[in-house]
Design a protein around this motif. Structure first.
Motif, short mmCIF file in Angstrom:
data_model
loop_
_atom_site.label_atom_id
_atom_site.label_comp_id
_atom_site.label_asym_id
_atom_site.label_seq_id
_atom_site.Cartn_x
_atom_site.Cartn_y
_atom_site.Cartn_z
N SER A 1 1.32 -1.14 -0.19
CA SER A 1 0.24 -0.25 -0.03
C SER A 1 0.84 1.05 0.15
N LEU A 2 2.12 1.35 -0.97
CA LEU A 2 2.52 2.34 -1.08
C LEU A 2 1.76 3.49 -1.73
N LEU A 3 1.79 4.71 -2.09
CA LEU A 3 0.90 5.51 -2.83
C LEU A 3 2.28 6.07 -3.80
N PRO A 4 2.35 5.63 -5.30
CA PRO A 4 2.91 5.36 -6.46
C PRO A 4 2.84 6.98 -6.91
N TRP A 5 3.03 8.18 -6.42
CA TRP A 5 2.95 8.84 -6.67
C TRP A 5 3.98 9.11 -5.97
N THR B 1 7.79 9.22 -3.70
CA THR B 1 8.81 8.51 -3.59
C THR B 1 8.83 7.64 -2.53
N VAL B 2 10.02 6.38 -2.75
CA VAL B 2 10.07 6.30 -1.10
C VAL B 2 10.07 7.14 -0.10
N TYR B 3 11.05 8.06 -0.38
CA TYR B 3 11.50 8.85 0.80
C TYR B 3 9.57 9.89 1.38
N GLY B 4 8.33 10.10 0.17
CA GLY B 4 7.79 10.98 0.51
C GLY B 4 6.63 10.21 1.18
N ASN B 5 6.64 8.58 0.42
CA ASN B 5 5.48 7.55 1.52
C ASN B 5 6.07 7.59 2.72
N ILE B 6 7.44 7.34 3.48
CA ILE B 6 7.22 8.14 4.73
C ILE B 6 7.39 9.14 5.56
N ALA B 7 7.56 10.17 4.80
CA ALA B 7 7.27 11.88 5.39
C ALA B 7 6.05 12.04 5.37
N ILE B 8 5.17 11.34 4.33
CA ILE B 8 3.84 11.58 4.63
C ILE B 8 3.39 11.36 5.65
N PRO C 1 7.98 3.74 -6.43
CA PRO C 1 7.60 2.12 -5.30
C PRO C 1 7.79 1.61 -6.80
N HIS C 2 7.41 1.72 -8.22
CA HIS C 2 6.98 0.71 -9.58
C HIS C 2 8.61 0.76 -9.36
N VAL D 1 1.15 16.89 -20.38
CA VAL D 1 1.54 17.71 -19.20
C VAL D 1 1.24 16.76 -18.21
N GLY D 2 -0.52 15.72 -18.52
CA GLY D 2 -0.80 15.11 -17.59
C GLY D 2 0.53 13.53 -17.21
N HIS D 3 0.88 12.95 -18.33
CA HIS D 3 3.06 12.00 -18.37
C HIS D 3 2.97 13.10 -16.71
N PHE D 4 3.64 14.32 -16.95
CA PHE D 4 4.63 14.84 -16.01
C PHE D 4 4.01 15.13 -14.84
N VAL D 5 2.77 15.72 -14.62
CA VAL D 5 1.89 15.58 -13.33
C VAL D 5 2.15 14.51 -12.83
N SER D 6 1.32 13.12 -13.29
CA SER D 6 0.98 12.08 -12.08
C SER D 6 2.57 10.97 -12.71
N HIS D 7 3.44 11.10 -13.02
CA HIS D 7 4.98 11.03 -13.05
C HIS D 7 5.00 9.65 -13.53
#
Lengths: 271, 299
Positions: free
Chosen positions: A88-92, A94-101, A141-142, B288-294
């Motif tokens: 259940s990591l948030l894919p958008w 980073t690894v760091y961001g997932n813990i930081a949140i 995560p991916h 833009v969508g590709h950029f925003v959604s990483h």
């Protein structure tokens, strides 16, 4: 004060769908001490996950209460951080961001346990180092393997400094070698931090290797605790030495006997 | 050296007994420069050549069909020579509505920009609402499903009656045309947010607002941009049609004006421009969508 650290009292759970009411759990009573590592094992559909989710506050039990340090548990919270089976990591993030949140929310300024920004950064990095993921902190995560994702999931839960760490089949989706590595890591972390842990598992070896006590669940519907086995193997435990240890073999046999001789899955459920 | 690096970067916490083997990496042999240039050229040709061939054949057929005297449409050569002034002077401005292609297109694009931005903001907000609340969905969904099938121009008389001015009416037509796919895709995205993400949010006790901008929005971004892409295409369709009716500067009325003064070649050039601009708008939103959604896809 003879209050147990964590107490399940007469937990019962029924799900209602239309006219059908299914009783999943009945009369579950369990005490867990601080610093204890408890595993819960049972066949699929025995309500282990339901019980964990009740403790996590994600589900409300139909009857009974869970008490943590004497207080009733009725909503989710970081004091009962959960390691989810599918990480259940948030894919958008980073690894760091997932813990930081999680760290920013739990230790952010307003909430008493406040830490400064620099302290929060150090705390995130500390937890990443604990699971040996510091070098991958900027990956998403991916971009990392399944085992690494689960390490991050564990780090996220640990970073919340939970009173109880809940693990819902944390290694179920991993291959055997990765699983063994992660089990060793979890044992190491448990030895260092002394967390109270409740873990759900399907794996008899995992339960015996990691736990102080193994809670065995009877089959549903209306499942309950069938038996509790204390594992009195000295720590630190090493899987290689334990392979030939008679006490380990005895515990393992006891769990297997419970699961496959006395509480074999009924044929219809096994399908 | 290599072996040590491997050992520290690996996630294993168990010390590995025994000696570590030297790790030797094999480099792929360097290919000659000439060979690589030829390869690159071959690749370029294989990508560029098919569209070039098809386009040439199309132009040739068109030329042949329209070359005989009395043909109703001009052949490509005549289009270029007739519309030469229009093609080479995109920036001229003789006042009134007599302006170059650049000004016509920018006026239309400006309208799309405003109308579409409004649609994006309102559409995403409504989409989140509909996706999150079963009540809102049951109440609003039938209305959306019916209204989204209304053709853009059917809204124009109504909006003219309401606004009494052509410019806001044109904006409204763009707005109402492009909002439906944005609403519908956003709400589908919100409904498809995995329960896991909600559980994580619950455990760390995010507030309503934090759940919205830290979980809901990023998890829905790929869906939102699918909606925005469809929406921007529709709004470009709508503006050209709407401008024909409301007049003034804009590529839509330019075409209508050219028709009234029988400048068929100008119309054809304008059509090509409209097609290219529409294509670029779509690509812009996609990028833009590709950029925003990483790069996180909607799966």
């Amino acid at each position: 004060m003879n209050q147990p650290y964590l107490k399940f009292e007469q937990i019962g759970m029924s799900f209602r769908r239309g006219q059908m009411e299914t009783e999943v759990l009945r009369d579950v009573n369990l005490h867990i001490d601080q610093g204890e590592f408890v595993s819960m094992i049972g066949h699929s559909g025995c309500g282990k996950s339901t019980l964990l989710n009740i403790l996590g506050g994600l589900l409300q039990s139909t009857t009974g209460e869970v008490f943590l340090e004497g207080k009733v548990v009725d909503e989710p919270g970081p004091d009962r951080a959960i390691v989810f089976q599918n990480h259940s990591l948030l894919p958008w993030l980073t690894v760091y961001g997932n813990i930081a949140i999680a760290v920013d929310k739990v230790f952010g300024g307003s909430q008493g346990k406040g830490k400064t920004k620099a302290e929060r950064h150090d705390w995130v990095m500390h937890n990443l180092e604990l699971v040996q993921m510091a070098q991958a902190k900027d990956k998403r995560p991916h971009e990392v393997s399944g085992g690494m994702k689960q390490r991050v999931g564990i780090a996220r839960a640990l970073a919340m400094q939970p009173k109880v760490l809940l693990m819902d089949e944390p290694f179920g989706a991993l291959d055997a070698l990765t699983r063994a590595h992660l089990q060793d890591s979890v044992m190491e972390i448990h030895a260092r931090l002394g967390n109270t842990v409740l873990m759900i598992t399907h794996d008899v070896d995992e339960a015996v290797l990691l736990s102080d006590r193994v809670v065995m669940m009877t089959n549903g519907p209306a499942a309950t605790i069938g038996e509790i086995l204390a594992i009195e193997l000295p720590r630190p435990r090493r899987r290689l030495e334990l392979a030939t240890d008679p006490e380990y073999a005895r515990c393992r046999a006891a769990v297997l006997e419970f699961l496959y001789a006395r509480h074999r899955v009924p044929a219809r459920a096994a399908a | 050296m290599q072996a040590a690096k491997i050992a520290t970067s690996a996630v294993a916490s168990v010390p590995v007994p025994g000696t570590t083997a030297e790790i030797v990496s094999f480099r792929p042999p360097m290919r000659p420069v000439l060979e690589r240039i030829i390869d690159a050229a071959r690749h370029t040709v294989s990508v560029v050549l098919p569209p070039l061939i098809v386009m040439s054949i199309t132009l040739l057929v068109w030329q042949l069909l329209c070359s005989e005297p009395g043909a109703r449409l001009p052949p490509p050569t005549k289009v270029v020579s007739d519309a030469w002034d229009f093609i080479v002077h995109p920036f001229y401005d003789n006042g009134g509505i007599d302006k170059g292609a650049f000004w016509q297109i920018s006026k239309s694009l400006g309208r799309v920009g405003i109308g579409f931005s409004l649609a994006a903001v309102v559409g995403i907000a409504l989409g989140v609402l509909v996706g999150q609340s079963t009540w809102a969905m049951r109440g609003l969904d039938p209305i959306f499903q019916v209204l989204r099938t209304v053709p853009p121009l059917a809204w124009l008389p109504l909006s003219l009656a309401g606004f009494r001015h052509s410019d806001p009416s044109a904006l409204f037509v763009i707005f109402i045309t492009s909002i439906w796919p944005i609403i519908i895709n956003t709400s589908v995205g919100v409904r498809n947010i995995p329960q896991d993400y909600r559980n994580v949010a619950a455990v760390i006790r995010l507030s309503w607002w934090e759940v919205f901008y830290k979980i809901t929005l990023p998890a829905t971004v790929p869906y939102i941009f699918t909606g925005l892409r469809i929406g921007v295409g529709l709004s470009w369709l709508a503006i050209v049609a709407a401008e024909m009716l409301i007049g003034g500067v804009g590529i839509g009325f330019f075409i209508w004006d050219a028709w009234n003064s029988s400048r068929i070649s100008d119309i054809i050039v304008a059509l090509v421009y409209i097609g290219i601009v529409g294509f670029l708008l779509d690509k812009l939103i996609a990028v833009v969508g590709h950029f925003v959604s990483h790069g996180v896809s909607a799966q």
